[in-house]
Scaffold this active site. Structure first.
Site, PDB file in Angstrom:
ATOM      1  N   ARG A  86       0.822  -1.218   0.000  1.00 51.16           N
ATOM      2  CA  ARG A  86       0.000   0.000   0.000  1.00 51.16           C
ATOM      3  C   ARG A  86       0.851   1.262   0.000  1.00 51.16           C
ATOM      4  NH1 ARG A  86      -3.075  -2.045   5.024  1.00 51.16           N
ATOM      5  NH2 ARG A  86      -2.147  -4.088   4.732  1.00 51.16           N
TER       6      ARG A  86
ATOM      7  N   GLU B 293       1.763  -6.520  13.036  1.00 52.13           N
ATOM      8  CA  GLU B 293       0.649  -6.826  13.936  1.00 52.13           C
ATOM      9  C   GLU B 293       0.168  -8.263  13.771  1.00 52.13           C
ATOM     10  OE1 GLU B 293      -2.903  -4.415  13.457  1.00 52.13           O
ATOM     11  OE2 GLU B 293      -3.726  -5.108  15.361  1.00 52.13           O
TER      12      GLU B 293
HETATM   13  O1  LIG Z   1       3.174  -1.419  12.066  1.00 57.61           O
HETATM   14  P1  LIG Z   1       3.100  -2.867  11.705  1.00 57.61           P
HETATM   15  O2  LIG Z   1       2.514  -3.724  12.819  1.00 57.61           O
HETATM   16  O3  LIG Z   1       4.407  -3.396  11.244  1.00 57.61           O
HETATM   17  O4  LIG Z   1       2.050  -3.030  10.491  1.00 57.61           O
HETATM   18  C1  LIG Z   1       1.961  -2.117   9.438  1.00 57.61           C
HETATM   19  C2  LIG Z   1       2.145  -2.774   8.087  1.00 57.61           C
HETATM   20  O5  LIG Z   1       1.136  -3.757   7.848  1.00 57.61           O
HETATM   21  C3  LIG Z   1       0.531  -3.511   6.585  1.00 57.61           C
HETATM   22  O6  LIG Z   1       1.186  -4.138   5.521  1.00 57.61           O
HETATM   23  P2  LIG Z   1       1.107  -5.699   5.191  1.00 57.61           P
HETATM   24  O7  LIG Z   1       2.313  -6.375   5.763  1.00 57.61           O
HETATM   25  O8  LIG Z   1      -0.233  -6.251   5.587  1.00 57.61           O
HETATM   26  O9  LIG Z   1       1.322  -5.738   3.630  1.00 57.61           O
HETATM   27  P3  LIG Z   1       0.448  -5.339   2.342  1.00 57.61           P
HETATM   28  O10 LIG Z   1       0.499  -3.822   2.252  1.00 57.61           O
HETATM   29  O11 LIG Z   1       1.202  -6.000   1.253  1.00 57.61           O
HETATM   30  O12 LIG Z   1      -0.955  -5.828   2.530  1.00 57.61           O
HETATM   31  C4  LIG Z   1       0.620  -2.023   6.433  1.00 57.61           C
HETATM   32  O13 LIG Z   1       0.472  -1.609   5.083  1.00 57.61           O
HETATM   33  C5  LIG Z   1       1.994  -1.736   6.976  1.00 57.61           C
HETATM   34  O14 LIG Z   1       3.010  -1.927   6.002  1.00 57.61           O
HETATM   35  N1  LIG Z   2      -5.147  -3.168  11.757  1.00 56.70           N
HETATM   36  C1  LIG Z   2      -4.553  -3.056  10.554  1.00 56.70           C
HETATM   37  N2  LIG Z   2      -5.264  -2.663   9.469  1.00 56.70           N
HETATM   38  C2  LIG Z   2      -4.644  -2.543   8.242  1.00 56.70           C
HETATM   39  N3  LIG Z   2      -3.350  -2.815   8.054  1.00 56.70           N
HETATM   40  C3  LIG Z   2      -2.619  -3.199   9.118  1.00 56.70           C
HETATM   41  N4  LIG Z   2      -1.311  -3.496   9.236  1.00 56.70           N
HETATM   42  C4  LIG Z   2      -1.075  -3.832  10.515  1.00 56.70           C
HETATM   43  N5  LIG Z   2      -2.187  -3.750  11.255  1.00 56.70           N
HETATM   44  C5  LIG Z   2      -3.170  -3.342  10.395  1.00 56.70           C
END
Ligand SMILES: O=P(O)(O)OC[C@H]1O[C@H](OP(=O)(O)OP(=O)(O)O)[C@H](O)[C@@H]1O
Ligand SMILES: Nc1ncnc2[nH]cnc12
Length: 181
Positions: free
Chosen positions: A64, A101
């Site tokens: 994202r 998370e």
């Molecule tokens: O602060 P944190 O606990 O580390 O989580 C935040 C991360 O989680 C999500 O990405 P995700 O790994 O789900 O990847 P995506 O964008 O490919 O769905 C979001 O876009 C952040 O990059």
């Molecule tokens: N609660 C949440 N919603 C969307 N993206 C996330 N990445 C980590 N935690 C998330």
């Protein structure tokens, strides 16, 4: 330090319970991205704190962070550096393992993506535990970046991520918060 946000912008985020795992409230930005005014406003507000300062590169975190980071880089007339999940980049990489998370993963950046001392901002949609952003800061520093800010649309403050990144000496900007997680 964080920009004031409009309720409109916050209301453009959709919340999905129990995705991708039970107990997670997933904050879905696709609804913001699909709303032309909200998308423009989010990009403008991400750019605003660093507008007028020298930014050489914007580093976007897959996936994202690519959408928002590309738009921010264009607006700042900066280069764009993708930070990708393991195995996706074709040239020589630096890599780091991290936890977020709802899981663990490994991210990579091309070793030659940054010239020593370049001023870089990190862009992602959301900061939760900060594990992903912490990995990105360490990875970028390891290839010579001067990481001057980390900017997110959404902060989940109960998970402490923004404080973790500030403790690394990197200022954090976020546009809105959601309590609970
Ligand atoms: O602060 P944190 O606990 O580390 O989580 C935040 C991360 O989680 C999500 O990405 P995700 O790994 O789900 O990847 P995506 O964008 O490919 O769905 C979001 O876009 C952040 O990059
Ligand atoms: N609660 C949440 N919603 C969307 N993206 C996330 N990445 C980590 N935690 C998330």
């Amino acid at each position: 330090m964080n920009a004031p946000y409009s309720n409109d912008l916050k209301q453009s985020i959709r919340t999905i319970p129990d995705y991708p795992k039970p107990g997670i409230l997933f904050r879905d930005i696709t609804t913001l991205l699909g709303d032309a005014r909200a998308f423009r406003r989010a990009v403008d507000e991400l750019v605003q704190p660093v507008a007028g300062t020298k930014i050489d590169k914007v580093a976007g975190i897959e996936a994202r962070g690519f959408i928002l980071g590309g738009a921010v880089a264009h607006q700042l007339s900066a280069g764009f550096v993708p930070i990708r999940k393991k195995g996706k980049l074709p040239h020589k990489t630096a890599s780091i393992a991290y936890s977020l998370e709802y899981g663990v993963d490994e991210m990579e950046v091309h070793s030659d993506a940054i010239h020593a001392g370049e001023r870089v901002i990190i862009i992602d949609d959301l900061i939760a535990t900060g594990g992903t952003a912490e990995g990105a800061v360490k990875l970028l520093k390891s290839i010579g970046a001067n990481v001057v800010a980390a900017c997110f649309v959404i902060d989940l403050p109960d998970l402490g991520g923004a404080k973790k990144i500030e403790a690394l000496g990197v200022p954090v900007r976020t546009l809105m918060t959601f309590d609970g997680h």
